[in-house]
Motif scaffolding. Structure first.
Motif, mmCIF file in Angstrom:
data_model
loop_
_atom_site.group_PDB
_atom_site.id
_atom_site.type_symbol
_atom_site.label_atom_id
_atom_site.label_comp_id
_atom_site.label_asym_id
_atom_site.label_seq_id
_atom_site.Cartn_x
_atom_site.Cartn_y
_atom_site.Cartn_z
ATOM 1 N N ASN A 1 2.413 6.401 -6.992
ATOM 2 C CA ASN A 1 1.465 7.452 -7.398
ATOM 3 C C ASN A 1 2.128 8.833 -7.367
ATOM 4 N N SER B 1 -2.107 4.898 4.922
ATOM 5 C CA SER B 1 -2.769 3.601 5.108
ATOM 6 C C SER B 1 -1.744 2.493 5.308
ATOM 7 N N THR C 1 -1.748 10.095 -2.767
ATOM 8 C CA THR C 1 -0.457 9.658 -2.255
ATOM 9 C C THR C 1 -0.459 9.632 -0.732
ATOM 10 N N THR D 1 0.827 -1.208 0.000
ATOM 11 C CA THR D 1 0.000 0.000 0.000
ATOM 12 C C THR D 1 0.861 1.258 0.000
ATOM 13 N N LEU E 1 -2.580 6.651 0.551
ATOM 14 C CA LEU E 1 -1.942 5.342 0.400
ATOM 15 C C LEU E 1 -0.779 5.170 1.376
ATOM 16 N N GLY F 1 1.556 4.252 -2.915
ATOM 17 C CA GLY F 1 1.548 5.689 -2.662
ATOM 18 C C GLY F 1 2.776 6.371 -3.251
#
Length: 289
Positions: free
Chosen positions: A239, A262, A256, A232, A259, A236
């Motif tokens: 991205n 998270s 971003t 995850t 992610l 990010g």
């Protein structure tokens, strides 16, 4: 002393033959049939065949029957097996011989598609076995087999962990591995079940998928959480770089931030779960001999 526990729900067609076979092979053993709310006279038939019958007033589930039988047992060694005729009473001696080599838990492992109720069950069980093997770093031949011999004191120490449904074998196997006990798998052949089964693929499909997460929770939560957290957070970062290349602006976008944060949260949850799991097993492993 040996105690053999058979959970039974509406097994009137087979329970007498199974109990009779066990009494013939092991005349000094305590044979316990836990009648899980049967409506076909299973309990009465089992008692006539020579078993001690523990009656549940209504069906509470396979795991609940196992727990009730374990509490009623007097033996130092427990053998769990089905009352539907799938397991051969003669294989109990093989389990006990393996147990006598110094193991705390010996599981009768079904092998091949012919030993499973269906292709779907075989595929699901194969996946569970591979996943659990990766978790513990040891080969697990059959995570969900209900045919097993186990040290009674050690089994009772995990009783509070066991669910009332069909996933008790998974939970107990992983708990024994987590506590550092010795586990062995013995290849067995199972006969075709007589009568209708109590597991529905549609009803229990999601429940069996949850076994995967239970395996991780019981053994090492961080080993499950960490790959997902890295994936995850990595998405990010990807991205962020992709956005910068396409827009020629190194902006930290909301996606971003979502992610990456998270991923961090997943890691922290895994770390917390790992510590809670360690506390759960803190006092396990003390024998009262």
């Amino acid at each position: 002393m040996l105690s053999i526990v058979l959970p039974a729900k509406n097994e009137s067609a087979t329970v007498a033959r199974v109990v009779g076979g066990l009494c013939a092979y092991f005349p000094d053993a305590q044979v316990i049939v836990v009648d899980d709310g049967s409506t076909d006279g299973t309990g009465e038939i089992a008692a006539t065949a020579g078993a001690k019958v523990v009656t549940q007033p209504y069906s509470k589930g396979n795991g609940a029957a196992i727990k009730r039988g374990a509490l009623a047992a007097k033996g130092d060694v427990l053998v769990f097996m089905d009352a539907d005729g799938q397991h051969d009473p003669a294989d109990v001696e093989r389990l006990l011989y393996k147990y006598g080599e110094g193991y705390d838990l010996v599981v009768g492992a079904r092998s091949g598609l012919g030993s499973q109720a269906s292709v779907a069950r075989w595929g699901a069980n194969s996946f569970y076995n591979k996943f659990a093997s990766w978790m513990v770093g040891q080969p697990i031949d059959d995570l969900t087999s209900g045919f097993r011999a186990v040290n009674r004191k050690k089994f009772l120490s995990f009783l509070y962990l066991l669910p009332n449904g069909f996933s008790y074998p998974t939970t107990s196997t992983m708990a024994f591995y987590r506590a550092g006990y010795s586990v062995a798998f013995l290849p067995i052949k199972v006969a075709k079940r007589q009568g209708s089964g109590h597991i529905s693929l549609l009803r229990d499909g999601l429940r069996f998928l949850l076994i995967i997460f239970k395996v991780g929770t019981l053994y090492s939560p961080l080993k499950v959480y960490f790959p997902f957290s890295v994936l995850t957070a990595g998405l990010g970062v990807f991205n962020y770089v992709a956005t910068a290349i396409m827009s020629d602006s190194w902006r930290f976008t909301n996606m971003t931030a979502l992610l990456v944060s998270s991923g961090v949260i997943m890691f922290l949850l895994g770390l917390l779960s790992e510590q809670l799991t360690n506390l759960q097993y803190k006092d396990v492993g003390v024998d009262e001999d």
